[in-house]
Design a protein around this motif. Structure first.
Motif, PDB file in Angstrom:
ATOM      1  N   ASN A 103      31.336  34.637  26.740  1.00 43.80           N
ATOM      2  CA  ASN A 103      30.466  35.815  26.777  1.00 43.80           C
ATOM      3  C   ASN A 103      30.964  36.746  27.887  1.00 43.80           C
ATOM      4  N   ALA A 104      31.927  37.587  27.555  1.00 40.64           N
ATOM      5  CA  ALA A 104      32.600  38.426  28.546  1.00 40.64           C
ATOM      6  C   ALA A 104      32.259  39.900  28.398  1.00 40.64           C
ATOM      7  N   ALA A 105      31.292  40.234  27.562  1.00 41.22           N
ATOM      8  CA  ALA A 105      31.004  41.641  27.268  1.00 41.22           C
ATOM      9  C   ALA A 105      30.591  42.418  28.511  1.00 41.22           C
ATOM     10  N   LEU A 106      29.716  41.836  29.340  1.00 38.16           N
ATOM     11  CA  LEU A 106      29.237  42.531  30.530  1.00 38.16           C
ATOM     12  C   LEU A 106      30.396  42.831  31.484  1.00 38.16           C
ATOM     13  N   ALA A 107      31.278  41.842  31.659  1.00 36.27           N
ATOM     14  CA  ALA A 107      32.433  42.043  32.542  1.00 36.27           C
ATOM     15  C   ALA A 107      33.371  43.111  31.987  1.00 36.27           C
ATOM     16  N   LYS A 108      33.558  43.117  30.685  1.00 36.48           N
ATOM     17  CA  LYS A 108      34.438  44.112  30.068  1.00 36.48           C
ATOM     18  C   LYS A 108      33.885  45.517  30.261  1.00 36.48           C
ATOM     19  N   GLU A 109      32.570  45.672  30.083  1.00 35.59           N
ATOM     20  CA  GLU A 109      31.935  46.976  30.275  1.00 35.59           C
ATOM     21  C   GLU A 109      32.063  47.449  31.728  1.00 35.59           C
ATOM     22  N   ALA A 110      32.152  46.500  32.655  1.00 33.73           N
ATOM     23  CA  ALA A 110      32.288  46.857  34.064  1.00 33.73           C
ATOM     24  C   ALA A 110      33.734  47.158  34.451  1.00 33.73           C
ATOM     25  N   GLY A 111      34.644  47.015  33.494  1.00 31.07           N
ATOM     26  CA  GLY A 111      36.042  47.334  33.757  1.00 31.07           C
ATOM     27  C   GLY A 111      36.850  46.207  34.353  1.00 31.07           C
ATOM     28  N   LEU A 112      36.337  44.976  34.317  1.00 28.83           N
ATOM     29  CA  LEU A 112      37.093  43.824  34.805  1.00 28.83           C
ATOM     30  C   LEU A 112      38.118  43.392  33.754  1.00 28.83           C
ATOM     31  N   ALA A 113      39.167  42.720  34.194  1.00 28.96           N
ATOM     32  CA  ALA A 113      40.197  42.235  33.275  1.00 28.96           C
ATOM     33  C   ALA A 113      39.613  41.147  32.382  1.00 28.96           C
ATOM     34  N   VAL A 114      39.763  41.319  31.086  1.00 26.40           N
ATOM     35  CA  VAL A 114      39.214  40.376  30.111  1.00 26.40           C
ATOM     36  C   VAL A 114      40.246  40.139  29.013  1.00 26.40           C
ATOM     37  N   ASN A 115      40.523  38.888  28.712  1.00 26.41           N
ATOM     38  CA  ASN A 115      41.298  38.520  27.520  1.00 26.41           C
ATOM     39  C   ASN A 115      40.333  37.853  26.553  1.00 26.41           C
ATOM     40  N   ARG A 116      40.506  36.544  26.348  1.00 25.99           N
ATOM     41  CA  ARG A 116      39.475  35.810  25.598  1.00 25.99           C
ATOM     42  C   ARG A 116      38.224  35.681  26.444  1.00 25.99           C
ATOM     43  N   GLY A 117      38.414  35.360  27.713  1.00 27.69           N
ATOM     44  CA  GLY A 117      37.324  35.278  28.676  1.00 27.69           C
ATOM     45  C   GLY A 117      37.585  36.221  29.831  1.00 27.69           C
ATOM     46  N   ILE A 118      36.749  36.129  30.858  1.00 28.98           N
ATOM     47  CA  ILE A 118      36.930  36.943  32.054  1.00 28.98           C
ATOM     48  C   ILE A 118      38.089  36.342  32.848  1.00 28.98           C
ATOM     49  N   VAL A 119      39.129  37.119  33.044  1.00 31.32           N
ATOM     50  CA  VAL A 119      40.336  36.613  33.688  1.00 31.32           C
ATOM     51  C   VAL A 119      40.063  36.358  35.172  1.00 31.32           C
ATOM     52  N   VAL A 120      40.300  35.114  35.622  1.00 29.58           N
ATOM     53  CA  VAL A 120      40.156  34.763  37.027  1.00 29.58           C
ATOM     54  C   VAL A 120      41.402  34.022  37.484  1.00 29.58           C
ATOM     55  N   ASP A 121      41.652  34.049  38.809  1.00 27.27           N
ATOM     56  CA  ASP A 121      42.737  33.250  39.359  1.00 27.27           C
ATOM     57  C   ASP A 121      42.225  31.840  39.645  1.00 27.27           C
ATOM     58  N   THR A 122      43.024  31.022  40.251  1.00 32.30           N
ATOM     59  CA  THR A 122      42.612  29.633  40.490  1.00 32.30           C
ATOM     60  C   THR A 122      41.576  29.512  41.597  1.00 32.30           C
ATOM     61  N   GLN A 123      41.279  30.645  42.278  1.00 33.14           N
ATOM     62  CA  GLN A 123      40.185  30.673  43.263  1.00 33.14           C
ATOM     63  C   GLN A 123      38.896  31.218  42.642  1.00 33.14           C
ATOM     64  N   MET A 124      38.917  31.444  41.327  1.00 29.18           N
ATOM     65  CA  MET A 124      37.790  31.931  40.538  1.00 29.18           C
ATOM     66  C   MET A 124      37.475  33.402  40.793  1.00 29.18           C
ATOM     67  N   ARG A 125      38.419  34.160  41.376  1.00 26.07           N
ATOM     68  CA  ARG A 125      38.242  35.589  41.600  1.00 26.07           C
ATOM     69  C   ARG A 125      38.675  36.365  40.367  1.00 26.07           C
ATOM     70  N   THR A 126      37.909  37.406  40.049  1.00 27.75           N
ATOM     71  CA  THR A 126      38.274  38.298  38.956  1.00 27.75           C
ATOM     72  C   THR A 126      39.244  39.355  39.470  1.00 27.75           C
ATOM     73  N   SER A 127      39.483  40.369  38.660  1.00 31.08           N
ATOM     74  CA  SER A 127      40.354  41.467  39.085  1.00 31.08           C
ATOM     75  C   SER A 127      39.716  42.307  40.185  1.00 31.08           C
ATOM     76  N   ASP A 128      38.420  42.120  40.437  1.00 30.26           N
ATOM     77  CA  ASP A 128      37.734  42.732  41.569  1.00 30.26           C
ATOM     78  C   ASP A 128      37.510  41.637  42.608  1.00 30.26           C
ATOM     79  N   PRO A 129      38.093  41.747  43.809  1.00 35.05           N
ATOM     80  CA  PRO A 129      38.030  40.640  44.787  1.00 35.05           C
ATOM     81  C   PRO A 129      36.626  40.283  45.250  1.00 35.05           C
ATOM     82  N   SER A 130      35.642  41.161  45.026  1.00 32.21           N
ATOM     83  CA  SER A 130      34.270  40.831  45.439  1.00 32.21           C
ATOM     84  C   SER A 130      33.470  40.189  44.305  1.00 32.21           C
TER      85      SER A 130
END
Length: 816
Positions: free
Chosen positions: A243-270
């Motif tokens: 369920n990544a719709a909210l993140a996509k609308e906020a302009g975060l990086a999304v593929n199948r899911g909300i893209v995070v690094d291994t520290q669980m951070r999205t494309s927005d560090p906060s």
């Protein structure tokens, strides 16, 4: 100054992250949670036992309301976040709330995949993801009709088993040739299919759904080969999507899911994301073990540990269907560089397969006998060389050395880092260390302190063996659970001793039964107060300070600090005089909301505490008494119009309902009691989901009990048939008295019935007429002291301090 942490979603993964964070940094954040579901955090793994009726919602709650209050967490229930403003660092909810954040966690989970076929939006088509889905299925199951479950994976089979347990005729439709093909090889899939069929569930494999039939609601499912399966309920369990719709609308990086690094951070560090909505290194996860690993990493990051990182680990799968033992882990596909060891025992229904590569286990499938699953899994995770074990490896850990070992020796032989609970990632040493270090003595203790066995429960046997191994002869799995930390005695033992020793006051109980605290606590005092009231009517005087606020002031406190007032309306019947009195009271005291309740009464909402005696006085003057909407006692007796007005009515249901309510009001019970009387089997008063219900028939009255229609949904059990109103009234009063004497405080009738057994209740109330009469007589005796209107008492001055406005103190003059 604390940072503001906002979490969108309140599932198992963010719940685990908060547990870990609060263990180490309880004061670092002001925490706000927005939960789209209208409830607290619960164990989704255990939805299948709730559906089958093995568990209730209360049994699967992870964090109750008290947990959020204790940690100062603001939880918005049933409040969906609609927008994230990354620039302003705020989130906006559907109710208009705008909450600022320093750090934001998105944990929006997943949405079920609905196959795109005609009819997929008909009434009666459900998915299987949350408690609302379970409640909808349980309601549908009351029809005892036909259901089709599309999808023969883990969730689909658990849904099918639950609906089957609820009495439905269930068919599973699966696209692939064998069930659970992602977790099982064809041989185990075949055995599973046969086992599912032996439970009375039909299985159709290699089947593609063409369309769902019906005009307004489901009537059946048509397969691509033209086969039509009649059904009034269709459950789709064919997969999930992040369920990544909210993140996509906020302009975060999304593929199948909300893209995070291994520290669980999205494309927005906060902003962080975890759980089923997150995508790490191109992979999304749906099993709880990796989600908990994510939660541990997130908690560490929020606590300032920037080194913590997520690494996907192999996971194991178990099926939660009673009577079917299945375990699967790793890679079981065939290959030229792989070997397999297979054991089949057709008579015992056992199939075991180990897949090895370079003498190391890379996959295992166990069916019928799964006790060695954790051992094989531990060897697989560690890459253990099995060369020296090859001759006996397939027989399991107990046979290493050439002969069977004692089961306790096998558990003792497990290494300290062996994983015991895959759901929660708990190893052997953590469990044994907690048992020894914290003085744990029961399975519930271990669950509370380590989470082991607290989710799917499949590791319960191993945890109990660890308890036995660590505690030795002192371990008693049948030990009674104490009422609270103030005593080692359980509810039943306390009750027995109150009667046996003739204890008639709370101080006397605490002294004679050697309470560990001076005055008890919020758990034991209300329970003791009830037990003394029920066991010594006329001798014991109710202790108002041992009741919760609603019972002390005889009104329900609302979220703004005002109260609601509900006068009793006998059997749901009122009069112009009563309605005028209610209207006059609402005007006189400026009561903002007047609402009709589901129990056929009128609720006055928004009454100031100091106005309560005045409201009650005016209602008393019109002949109305307290409706006990706050009480652990009889709330309502809902009725239909019955034979007096309805052309289908067989008996005077309204008259019987009024008679029951006037006879039984005022009685205190372990928990609230709701009743209903329906004038015919059409059941317009919904009597078959009440604590006690009566269905009027031509020959008399069918008495039902032990239903539920709140957080838990359960149909009633048929107790017996009564030929006359007098007999019905005697049976109902005797039943309630039995419940009053046997029920534990806060235990609803349906939970009491499950604990003591339906047969035991029938033996006391139906089979033994003399015993039934004694219960009835004791109820009648107790009513002599119970039927006193608490509103009238307080109008006349009792407990006046409860309703006095707080004094106002001015600033003293300087000269003084």
């Amino acid at each position: 100054m604390r940072e503001k942490l906002v979490i969108i979603g309140n599932g198992m993964a963010p719940g685990r992250a908060l547990e870990k964070l609060l263990e180490t940094h309880p004061d670092r954040y002001d925490i706000t949670i927005f939960n789209a579901e209208p409830r607290v955090n619960y164990d989704r793994i255990m939805l299948s036992p709730v559906l089958s009726g093995e568990k209730q919602f209360d049994d699967i709650v992870i964090h109750g309301d008290a947990w959020y209050i204790k940690h100062g967490i603001m939880l918005y229930k049933g409040c969906k976040v609609t927008a994230i403003d990354r620039e302003a660092r705020t989130v906006t909810a559907a109710n208009g709330t705008v909450e600022p954040y320093d750090k934001l966690v998105i944990a929006t989970g997943s949405v079920p995949f609905i196959i795109p076929v005609p009819g997929n939006n008909l009434a009666g088509v459900l998915s299987y993801r949350d408690l609302d889905d379970v409640h909808a299925m349980m309601l549908a199951a009351k029809s005892r009709g036909r259901a089709v479950v599309i999808g023969g994976g883990l969730l689909g089979l658990e849904a099918a088993a639950g609906l089957n347990e609820q009495g439905m005729d269930v068919t599973v439709v699966h696209l692939q040739p064998t069930l659970m093909e992602r977790q099982l090889d064809p041989a185990a899939g075949y055995l599973l299919g046969e086992a599912i069929k032996s439970h009375g569930i039909k299985v159709v494999t290699g089947a593609n759904t063409k369309q769902i039939l019906g005009e307004k609601r489901v009537e059946g499912v048509e397969l691509s080969d033209g086969t039509v399966l009649p059904a009034g309920l269709v459950v789709m369990a064919v997969g999930i999507r992040p369920n990544a719709a909210l993140a996509k609308e906020a302009g975060l990086a999304v593929n199948r899911g909300i893209v995070v690094d291994t520290q669980m951070r999205t494309s927005d560090p906060s902003i962080y994301a975890l759980g089923e909505c997150a995508e790490v290194n191109g992979a999304c996860f749906g099993l709880v073990a990796p989600l908990y690993d994510m939660a541990n990493v997130l908690a560490a990051q929020l606590a300032g540990d920037t080194v913590a990182s997520f690494k996907a680990e192999v996971t194991a799968t178990r099926l939660k269907v009673t009577g079917i033992n299945l375990y699967s882990a790793g890679d079981f596909a065939e290959g030229e560089d792989r070997e397999e060891i297979v054991l089949r025992d057709a008579a015992a229904g056992v199939y075991k397969r180990l897949i090895l590569k370079d003498d190391r286990i890379i996959g295992t499938v166990l069916y019928g006998e799964t006790g060695d699953g954790p051992w094989f899994f531990d060897m697989m995770k560690k890459g253990t060389d099995t060369t020296a074990l090859r001759d006996t490896l397939i027989f399991g850990q107990a046979y290493q050395g050439g002969s069977p070992l004692d089961p306790m020796a096998a558990v003792a032989a497990l290494p300290d880092d062996a994983e015991i609970c895959g759901c929660n990632g708990v190893c052997k040493s953590r469990i044994t260390g907690a048992i020894a270090g914290k003085g744990l003595t029961s399975l519930d203790d271990v669950r509370a302190h380590t989470k082991a066995s607290a989710s799917c429960g499949s590791c319960t046997g191993l945890v109990e063996k660890l308890l036995q191994m660590t505690l030795g002869d002192s371990y008693n799995p049948a030990a009674v659970q104490p009422m609270c930390k103030c005593t080692d005695l359980g509810h039943d033992e306390v009750r027995r001793l109150i009667v046996a020793k003739g204890l008639k006051s709370i101080p006397e109980v605490m002294q004679q039964l050697e309470w560990k605290t001076s005055c008890g606590c919020a758990k034991c005092r209300p329970a003791l107060n009830y037990y003394l009231l029920a066991d010594w009517p006329g001798d014991y005087v109710d202790d108002g300070q041992s009741r919760f606020i609603n019972e002390r002031v005889h009104a329900n406190i609302q979220k703004d600090g005002t109260y609601s007032v509900v006068p009793r309306m006998w059997g749901g019947v009122t009069s112009p005089k009563e309605l005028r009195a209610i209207a006059d009271v609402a005007d006189k005291f400026h009561i903002p909301t007047v609402k009709v309740t589901g129990g056929q009464r009128i609720d006055l909402l928004g009454v100031k505490k100091e106005d309560l005696p005045g409201v009650w006085a005016d209602l008393n003057a019109a002949g109305m008494v307290s409706g006990a909407a706050y009480a652990k006692g009889l709330r309502t007796v809902k009725t239909c119009v019955g034979s007096e007005w309805c052309r289908f009515g067989t008996q005077d249901s309204t008259g019987l309902g009024i008679r029951i309510e006037k006879f039984m009001w005022g009685s205190w019970t372990p928990a609230k009691v709701k009743m209903a009387v329906s004038g015919c089997p059409r059941n317009c008063a919904e009597a078959t989901c009440k604590d006690v219900g009566v269905i009027c028939v031509d020959s008399g009255y069918d008495i039902h009990f032990a239903g539920a229609a709140g957080l838990d949904i359960k149909g009633t059990e048929l107790l017996c048939h009564a030929d006359t109103e007098d007999e019905a009234l005697e049976i109902i009063a005797a039943l309630v008295q039995l419940y009053r004497e046997q029920g534990r405080y806060l235990e609803r009738i349906y939970k009491w019935a499950k604990r003591v057994g339906i047969d035991s209740i029938k033996a006391n109330i139906v089979s033994d007429l003399e015993k039934r009469r004694r219960y009835y007589d004791r109820f009648v005796h107790s009513q002599k002291f119970a039927q006193i209107d608490p509103w009238e008492e307080r109008v006349n001055g009792k407990d006046a301090h409860e309703f006095a406005a707080m004094a106002e103190f001015g600033v003293p003059a300087a000269a003084e």
